[in-house]
Design a protein around this motif. Structure first.
Motif, PDB file in Angstrom:
ATOM      1  N   ASP A 157     -16.721   5.021 -16.949  1.00 19.25           N
ATOM      2  CA  ASP A 157     -16.494   4.019 -17.992  1.00 19.25           C
ATOM      3  C   ASP A 157     -16.969   4.523 -19.350  1.00 19.25           C
ATOM      4  OD1 ASP A 157     -15.843   1.249 -18.917  1.00 19.25           O
ATOM      5  OD2 ASP A 157     -17.998   1.198 -19.283  1.00 19.25           O
ATOM      6  N   TYR A 160     -14.495   6.985 -20.678  1.00 14.93           N
ATOM      7  CA  TYR A 160     -13.238   6.346 -21.077  1.00 14.93           C
ATOM      8  C   TYR A 160     -13.402   5.538 -22.360  1.00 14.93           C
ATOM      9  CZ  TYR A 160      -8.634   4.236 -20.584  1.00 14.93           C
ATOM     10  OH  TYR A 160      -7.325   3.855 -20.796  1.00 14.93           O
ATOM     11  N   GLN A 161     -14.567   4.943 -22.548  1.00 11.54           N
ATOM     12  CA  GLN A 161     -14.797   4.201 -23.791  1.00 11.54           C
ATOM     13  C   GLN A 161     -14.813   5.147 -24.996  1.00 11.54           C
ATOM     14  OE1 GLN A 161     -14.483   0.971 -23.869  1.00 11.54           O
ATOM     15  NE2 GLN A 161     -14.287   1.061 -21.634  1.00 11.54           N
ATOM     16  N   TYR A 192     -10.232   0.705  -9.684  1.00 13.01           N
ATOM     17  CA  TYR A 192     -11.193   0.878 -10.788  1.00 13.01           C
ATOM     18  C   TYR A 192     -10.919   2.194 -11.509  1.00 13.01           C
ATOM     19  CZ  TYR A 192     -15.593   1.302 -13.366  1.00 13.01           C
ATOM     20  OH  TYR A 192     -16.525   1.446 -14.361  1.00 13.01           O
ATOM     21  N   HIS A 196      -9.576   2.992 -15.533  1.00 15.43           N
ATOM     22  CA  HIS A 196     -10.471   3.705 -16.441  1.00 15.43           C
ATOM     23  C   HIS A 196      -9.979   5.112 -16.762  1.00 15.43           C
ATOM     24  CE1 HIS A 196     -12.989   0.341 -15.227  1.00 15.43           C
ATOM     25  NE2 HIS A 196     -13.709   0.570 -16.324  1.00 15.43           N
TER      26      HIS A 196
END
Length: 349
Positions: A157, A160-161, A192, A196
């Motif tokens: 995450d 990916y952010q 998930y 992502h």
């Protein structure tokens, strides 16, 4: 000779072979536009949890990486990878052959750090001479990594952010995806992972198929002419149903009510169980591990004399020197590994 050299020197699992034989005389539409490939795509979309995902079938991992990465970059762009990334160390310059630079970042145990990625991108944007450089156009990671390690859900995450902040797509190489997702230490699901990243591929060659990889575009659309780019790379086979039939079998659950029984993941779980058994065998003999891998690749440091002794009976990879007297060795289990093979290895340790 028993082989723990890799997870792709077996044939295909029986269910895949049965499906190929069952429809051998079907005469499907060529180039992957057939009912079996469409059935496989629908099953993958269901498993991924994205009914609108775009899916393409290719034959092998290097071909898949080179084709997909090339389709996502402009001529002046490169792809970011950790220095140990598969495209950087084990694909003979296939990505560079498409005239795209691999921009390497230091990794830790095979993994990319979101902070390292963020700093690189911030520094690139702040550089007044950036237009004279290769622009970062894509981020590439593998799951599991080249060293058999795993990203946590939080780590993925975070990466990916960063990608979203800088509007750069994230591509996940899933040659061994099943082995990663079914590891006892994995804290994420296939849906998930799909949410992502922007594109990933499901490796079939290393998990039960004769050949074949399924590229899945999720949060970004594939290039509108992806099929033509595939063709240009020699990555379209006339008998496209060959791969579609294999994935149709691999993503068929034993029970329509229980997606956990999907064949692909059952095969992967078996390999991981065999790997953990192997790990215990080496631990009981007090051998040192190069790193802690929770998947089907185990890296053990062996005395050179033991390497020579084992090599007479067992095939495994000499990964590199640990020091003058020891070698880092990779032992790999697969969907086809048996208890009898592990017992033979144990008797030689």
């Amino acid at each position: 000779m028993i082989s723990f050299e890799c997870d792709y020197n077996n044939g295909a699992c029986q269910e895949v072979l049965d499906n190929l034989i069952r429809w051998n005389n079907a005469r499907p539409t060529p180039y992957g536009f057939d009912e079996f490939s469409e059935s496989a795509k629908q099953k993958i979309r269901k498993a991924v949890g994205m009914p609108d995902a775009q899916i393409f079938f290719l034959t092998g991992g290097t071909q898949t990486n080179a084709t997909t990465i090339d389709s996502m970059l402009y001529q002046y762009e490169g792809v970011i990878s950790v220095d140990s990334g598969h495209i950087n160390v084990h694909e003979a310059g296939a990505v560079e052959f498409t005239e795209h630079k691999i921009i390497t970042l230091p990794g830790e145990n095979g993994k990319m750090s979101a902070k390292t990625l963020e700093k690189y991108l911030e520094d690139f944007i702040a550089d007044g001479n950036r237009d004279h450089a290769v622009h970062p156009g894509l981020v590439y990671i593998t799951f599991p990594t080249e060293l058999g390690t795993l990203y946590t859900a939080k780590e993925l995450d975070n990466i990916y952010q960063v990608c979203r902040r800088f509007d750069i797509p994230l591509y996940i190489d899933g040659a061994r995806l099943g082995y990663g997702l079914t590891s006892s230490e994995c804290d994420m699901t296939l849906p998930y992972l799909a949410r992502h990243c922007d594109v990933f591929y499901i490796g079939g060659t290393k998990i039960g198929a004769l050949c074949g990889e399924a590229v899945v575009f999720t949060n970004r659309q594939a290039h509108k002419h992806f099929f033509s780019i595939q063709k240009q790379h020699g990555a379209v086979i006339a008998k496209g149903a060959l791969i579609g039939l294999q994935f149709d079998a691999l993503f068929s659950p034993a029970s329509n009510q229980d997606s956990s029984t999907i064949l692909y993941f059952k095969l992967a779980r078996h390999a991981n169980e065999m790997a953990m058994h192997m790990k215990e065998m080496f631990q009981q003999k007090n051998y040192t591990f190069y790193l802690d891998s929770p998947t089907n690749q185990q890296f053990i440091i062996l005395p050179n004399e033991k390497v020579d002794e084992l090599s007479k009976y067992i095939e495994f990879t000499h990964w590199g020197k640990a020091d003058l007297r020891h070698t880092i060795c990779r032992f790999v289990t697969s969907w086809a590994t048996t208890e009898e093979e592990l017992e033979t290895l144990a008797s030689l340790l």
